[in-house]
Design an enzyme around this catalytic site. Structure first.
Site, PDB file in Angstrom:
ATOM      1  N   GLY A  13     -14.032  -8.563  16.615  1.00 35.49           N
ATOM      2  CA  GLY A  13     -12.804  -8.818  15.870  1.00 35.49           C
ATOM      3  C   GLY A  13     -12.282 -10.234  16.108  1.00 35.49           C
ATOM      4  N   ASP A  14     -11.295 -10.636  15.296  1.00 30.18           N
ATOM      5  CA  ASP A  14     -10.638 -11.942  15.428  1.00 30.18           C
ATOM      6  C   ASP A  14     -11.589 -13.117  15.271  1.00 30.18           C
ATOM      7  OD1 ASP A  14      -8.293 -10.521  15.917  1.00 30.18           O
ATOM      8  OD2 ASP A  14      -8.701 -10.442  18.064  1.00 30.18           O
ATOM      9  N   GLU A  15     -12.587 -12.957  14.448  1.00 32.63           N
ATOM     10  CA  GLU A  15     -13.576 -14.017  14.235  1.00 32.63           C
ATOM     11  C   GLU A  15     -13.061 -15.077  13.264  1.00 32.63           C
ATOM     12  OE1 GLU A  15     -14.114 -10.780  13.645  1.00 32.63           O
ATOM     13  OE2 GLU A  15     -15.778 -10.068  14.862  1.00 32.63           O
ATOM     14  N   LYS A  17     -11.714 -13.788  10.022  1.00 37.37           N
ATOM     15  CA  LYS A  17     -11.949 -13.148   8.717  1.00 37.37           C
ATOM     16  C   LYS A  17     -10.878 -13.530   7.704  1.00 37.37           C
ATOM     17  CE  LYS A  17     -11.830  -9.191  10.834  1.00 37.37           C
ATOM     18  NZ  LYS A  17     -11.893  -9.587  12.241  1.00 37.37           N
ATOM     19  N   ASN A  39      -3.586  -2.280  12.968  1.00 34.51           N
ATOM     20  CA  ASN A  39      -4.152  -2.820  14.217  1.00 34.51           C
ATOM     21  C   ASN A  39      -4.751  -4.205  13.948  1.00 34.51           C
ATOM     22  OD1 ASN A  39      -6.140  -1.618  12.595  1.00 34.51           O
ATOM     23  ND2 ASN A  39      -7.306  -0.758  14.276  1.00 34.51           N
ATOM     24  N   GLY A  41      -5.048  -8.068  12.528  1.00 35.66           N
ATOM     25  CA  GLY A  41      -4.152  -9.211  12.370  1.00 35.66           C
ATOM     26  C   GLY A  41      -4.982 -10.359  11.835  1.00 35.66           C
ATOM     27  N   HIS A  42      -4.803 -10.699  10.574  1.00 32.94           N
ATOM     28  CA  HIS A  42      -5.625 -11.715   9.930  1.00 32.94           C
ATOM     29  C   HIS A  42      -4.759 -12.936   9.613  1.00 32.94           C
ATOM     30  CE1 HIS A  42      -8.605  -8.357   8.528  1.00 32.94           C
ATOM     31  NE2 HIS A  42      -8.506  -8.448   9.831  1.00 32.94           N
ATOM     32  N   THR A 130      -4.227  -1.087  20.334  1.00 36.21           N
ATOM     33  CA  THR A 130      -3.081  -1.864  19.855  1.00 36.21           C
ATOM     34  C   THR A 130      -1.799  -1.012  19.872  1.00 36.21           C
ATOM     35  OG1 THR A 130      -3.539  -1.220  17.585  1.00 36.21           O
ATOM     36  CG2 THR A 130      -4.540  -3.275  18.347  1.00 36.21           C
ATOM     37  N   GLN A 225     -11.372  -5.670  12.153  1.00 39.54           N
ATOM     38  CA  GLN A 225     -12.070  -5.559  13.443  1.00 39.54           C
ATOM     39  C   GLN A 225     -13.474  -6.184  13.330  1.00 39.54           C
ATOM     40  OE1 GLN A 225     -10.428  -2.239  12.349  1.00 39.54           O
ATOM     41  NE2 GLN A 225      -8.701  -3.383  13.108  1.00 39.54           N
ATOM     42  N   THR A 240     -12.817   0.936  18.003  1.00 42.81           N
ATOM     43  CA  THR A 240     -11.692   1.404  17.199  1.00 42.81           C
ATOM     44  C   THR A 240     -12.149   2.699  16.520  1.00 42.81           C
ATOM     45  OG1 THR A 240      -9.971   0.773  15.626  1.00 42.81           O
ATOM     46  CG2 THR A 240     -12.217   0.005  15.121  1.00 42.81           C
ATOM     47  N   GLY A 303      -0.287 -10.035  20.559  1.00 43.38           N
ATOM     48  CA  GLY A 303      -0.004 -11.192  21.400  1.00 43.38           C
ATOM     49  C   GLY A 303      -0.725 -11.159  22.749  1.00 43.38           C
ATOM     50  N   SER A 414     -16.533 -23.257   9.967  1.00 41.85           N
ATOM     51  CA  SER A 414     -15.104 -23.504  10.011  1.00 41.85           C
ATOM     52  C   SER A 414     -14.780 -24.437  11.176  1.00 41.85           C
ATOM     53  CB  SER A 414     -14.372 -22.165  10.153  1.00 41.85           C
ATOM     54  OG  SER A 414     -12.994 -22.379  10.304  1.00 41.85           O
ATOM     55  N   THR A 415     -14.050 -25.519  10.855  1.00 42.99           N
ATOM     56  CA  THR A 415     -13.763 -26.547  11.861  1.00 42.99           C
ATOM     57  C   THR A 415     -12.267 -26.694  12.124  1.00 42.99           C
ATOM     58  OG1 THR A 415     -13.788 -28.185  10.088  1.00 42.99           O
ATOM     59  CG2 THR A 415     -15.843 -27.897  11.314  1.00 42.99           C
TER      60      THR A 415
END
Ligand code: GDP
Ligand code: IMO
Ligand code: MG
Length: 429
Positions: A13-15, A17, A39, A41-42, A130, A225, A240, A303, A414-415
């Site tokens: 997750g949190d890549e 997306k 759950n 967060g994008h 979460t 996720q 999840t 957070g 992505s930079t």
């Protein structure tokens, strides 16, 4: 002919997306979420302005792009309404763009109470959820007692189901977990109040998607996720409660499996994880802290600090075949700008044997030792670079080494967090 593309996370997750889905919607007619709930967060950053989405698909900031929520998503009416209102206060025409499947199971206050009570009782064995009530809501769906969004159009049915469910959950909460009971009248009023705003958005999502497909429109399926958190394919029980993998895009929307054209795996240039469970490449010292600080690795939903480590090729190898990934987007490359040497985990050692792909079992995974290859860093800023040939040579070497190991093209790089801080080598649409 339109193209139907799945964009999903290939790690924990949190890549990135949200950023990538938003970027790709410049050519999509609609974006569909197919699993998970709030759950997720994008994060989207457009000309410096940051927006975090939890339930609403990451196409909402493009005027005219339809955003659909498929039956595989569990919906908290309260969280959804809050998100809608926040976007509306920023001038987004949410109600004109958003449609939701009536078959979505609802996440209600007792699910949240259950999630928290269970995590507390698990103590050191907690999953690190979460605490949004996600697992209990999916349990209800599978147990066939879920209250679905459609039930809110028939208040008498809703109230009857709510009474039955509250009887059951209040018994568990007070008797087993020694937690306070929830009040029927209060929950009912709250949910019915929120319902007025959400019920008008109900639509037949499978039919709508089929029409878009027949009209030759491009459709983007947005995962939440990541591969390693899939309830069936991940290292259970530290997962999840939904199918985050590509199959979930079919079951979670009602779109036939043969209609998909591509699967893009969003992959961070290193690894992060929130919550408990084994993570072979985790760095507990200064290097991990540097990754966390440079990558601003704090959960977009809770957070919580994210655990950080080097790139894990065995995790990606399994993700590639489980999801039939045809394309990869490598994100947060700029976070590695500061390192003298960058390590890449190419395989694991388990009981004296080499393992190419991550095991889907947490006991086995906990015993895996990463095997690293060292690559020279580039020690110069790559932030915002938008052309591949402008990347430093060592950066290109790192990217091409990953491509070589994984055997899937890295089409996007992505930079930086902003929409425009991206290198597009091939457009997937
Ligand atoms: P998601 O859950 O996969 O959508 O990812 P999150 O939004 O939870 O976390 C990704 C974080 O990294 C967000 O804060 C993004 O703004 C940020 N981000 C995305 N791509 C890049 C990138 O290429 N470089 C940097 N430095 N940050 C990025
Ligand atoms: P996005 O879509 C990272 C993790 C939690 C926990 C486990 C189970 O932003 O990538 P849950 O509340 O789902 O029952 O928690 O899954 N988790 C995530 N980790 N990104 C997410 O979403 C996540 N959603 C859940 O931290 O370990
Ligand atoms: Mg996230």
């Amino acid at each position: 002919m339109g193209r139907n593309v799945i964009v999903l996370g290939s790690q924990w997750g949190d890549e990135g997306k949200g950023k990538v889905v938003d970027l790709l919607t410049d050519r999509a007619h609609c974006v569909v979420r197919y699993q998970g709930g709030h759950n997720a967060g994008h994060t989207l950053v457009i000309d410096g302005k940051r927006t975090v989405l939890h339930l609403i698909p990451s196409g909402i900031l493009r005027e005219g792009v339809f955003c659909l929520i498929g039956n595989g998503v569990v919906v908290s009416p309260q969280a959804l309404l809050q998100e809608m209102e926040t976007l509306e206060s920023n001038g987004v025409a949410v109600r004109q763009q958003l449609k939701i499947s009536g078959a979505c199971p609802l996440v209600l206050p007792y699910h949240k109470s259950m999630d928290i009570a269970r995590e507390e009782k698990l103590g050191t064995k907690a999953i690190g959820t979460t605490r949004r009530g996600i697992a209990p809501a999916y349990e209800d769906k599978v147990a066939r007692r879920a209250i679905k969004l459609m039930d809110l159009t028939r208040p008498e049915i809703f109230l009857e189901k709510l009474r039955d469910n509250l009887d059951y959950y209040n018994f568990l909460l007070t008797g087993y977990y020694q937690q306070p009971a929830l009040d029927f009248g209060q929950v009912a009023d709250e949910v019915l109040g929120d319902a007025q705003h959400i019920v008008p958005l109900i639509a037949d999502i499978p039919a709508l998607l089929n029409t878009f497909r027949e009209e030759g429109k491009n459709i983007l399926f947005e995962g939440a996720q990541g591969n390693a958190l899939d309830v069936d394919q991940g290292a259970y029980p530290y997962v999840t409660s939904s199918n985050t993998t590509a199959g979930g895009a079919a079951t979670g929307t009602g779109f036939g499996p043969l209609y998909f054209d591509e699967v893009m795996g969003i992959t961070k240039a290193y690894t992060t994880r929130v919550g408990s469970g084994p993570m072979p490449t985790e760095l507990l010292g200064e290097e991990g802290q540097l990754l966390a600080q440079r990558g601003n690795e704090f959960g977009s939903t809770t957070g919580r600090p994210r655990r950080c480590g080097w790139f894990d090729a065995p995790a990606l190898r399994r993700a590639v075949y489980v999801n039939s990934m045809s394309s990869i987007c490598l994100t947060k490359l700029d976070v590695l700008d500061a390192f003298d040497t960058i390590y890449l985990c190419t395989s694991y050692q388990l009981d004296g044997q080499a393992l190419d792909a991550i095991p889907a079992d947490s006991e086995m995974l906990a015993r895996c030792q990463p095997v690293y290859e060292a690559l020279p860093g580039w020690k110069t800023s790559t932030v915002g670079i938008a052309k591949y040939e402008n990347l430093p040579e060592n950066t290109r070497r790192y990217i091409e080494r990953i491509e070589q190991i994984i055997q899937v093209p890295i089409d996007l790089i992505s930079t930086g967090p902003d929409r425009k801080e991206t290198i597009q080598r091939r457009n997937i649409f």
